[in-house]
Design a protein around this motif. Structure first.
Motif, mmCIF file in Angstrom:
data_model
loop_
_atom_site.group_PDB
_atom_site.id
_atom_site.type_symbol
_atom_site.label_atom_id
_atom_site.label_comp_id
_atom_site.label_asym_id
_atom_site.label_seq_id
_atom_site.Cartn_x
_atom_site.Cartn_y
_atom_site.Cartn_z
ATOM 1 N N GLY A 82 0.823 -1.204 0.000
ATOM 2 C CA GLY A 82 0.000 0.000 0.000
ATOM 3 C C GLY A 82 0.855 1.252 0.000
ATOM 4 N N VAL A 83 0.193 2.374 0.181
ATOM 5 C CA VAL A 83 0.861 3.672 0.202
ATOM 6 C C VAL A 83 0.864 4.179 1.641
ATOM 7 N N TYR A 84 2.016 4.678 2.057
ATOM 8 C CA TYR A 84 2.200 5.190 3.407
ATOM 9 C C TYR A 84 2.851 6.566 3.340
ATOM 10 N N LEU A 85 2.776 7.274 4.443
ATOM 11 C CA LEU A 85 3.460 8.555 4.561
ATOM 12 C C LEU A 85 4.600 8.404 5.554
ATOM 13 N N LEU A 86 5.768 8.876 5.160
ATOM 14 C CA LEU A 86 6.894 8.924 6.066
ATOM 15 C C LEU A 86 6.979 10.346 6.579
ATOM 16 N N LYS A 87 6.751 10.504 7.878
ATOM 17 C CA LYS A 87 6.860 11.825 8.497
ATOM 18 C C LYS A 87 8.303 12.021 8.944
ATOM 19 N N ILE A 88 8.888 13.129 8.502
ATOM 20 C CA ILE A 88 10.264 13.456 8.834
ATOM 21 C C ILE A 88 10.227 14.744 9.640
ATOM 22 N N ARG A 89 10.761 14.689 10.859
ATOM 23 C CA ARG A 89 10.702 15.845 11.760
ATOM 24 C C ARG A 89 12.108 16.209 12.218
ATOM 25 N N ALA A 90 12.419 17.506 12.116
ATOM 26 C CA ALA A 90 13.703 18.015 12.598
ATOM 27 C C ALA A 90 13.614 19.519 12.745
#
Length: 102
Positions: A82-90
């Protein structure tokens, strides 16, 4: 001796946000391969970042993970296709990148 209409701006008066915008988190961090079946590599890491995987409706899958080394490998083998979101936080900024799990 030539005369121009150029204005010379001292370096100490330049707006530092112009420089930062050119190297923002979204442009700096790369995810590959994409699509992937087992692992994705996260590159462009120069300072610690925090990664989390979300479903398309925003539900957190697993826990947020701190990543400090460039070219880190993220295991996605346990996820259904499936399709997922990768959340990148900095640095107070969050961006989202799509991951296609095959």
């Amino acid at each position: 001796d030539t005369t121009t209409n150029d204005t010379i701006i001292p370096i100490d008066t330049l707006d530092s946000t112009l420089f930062i915008k050119d190297f923002n988190l979204n442009a700096r961090i790369q995810i590959f391969p994409n699509p992937a079946d087992q692992f994705v590599r996260v590159s462009g890491i120069s300072d610690p970042i925090y990664l989390s995987i979300l479903s398309l409706n925003g539900a957190l899958i697993g826990q947020e993970k701190e990543v400090t080394t460039d070219n880190s490998i993220l295991n996605i083998g346990h996820l259904p296709k499936g399709v997922y979101l990768l959340k990148i936080r900095a640095d107070g900024e969050s961006v989202y990148k799509r991951i296609l799990k095959e």
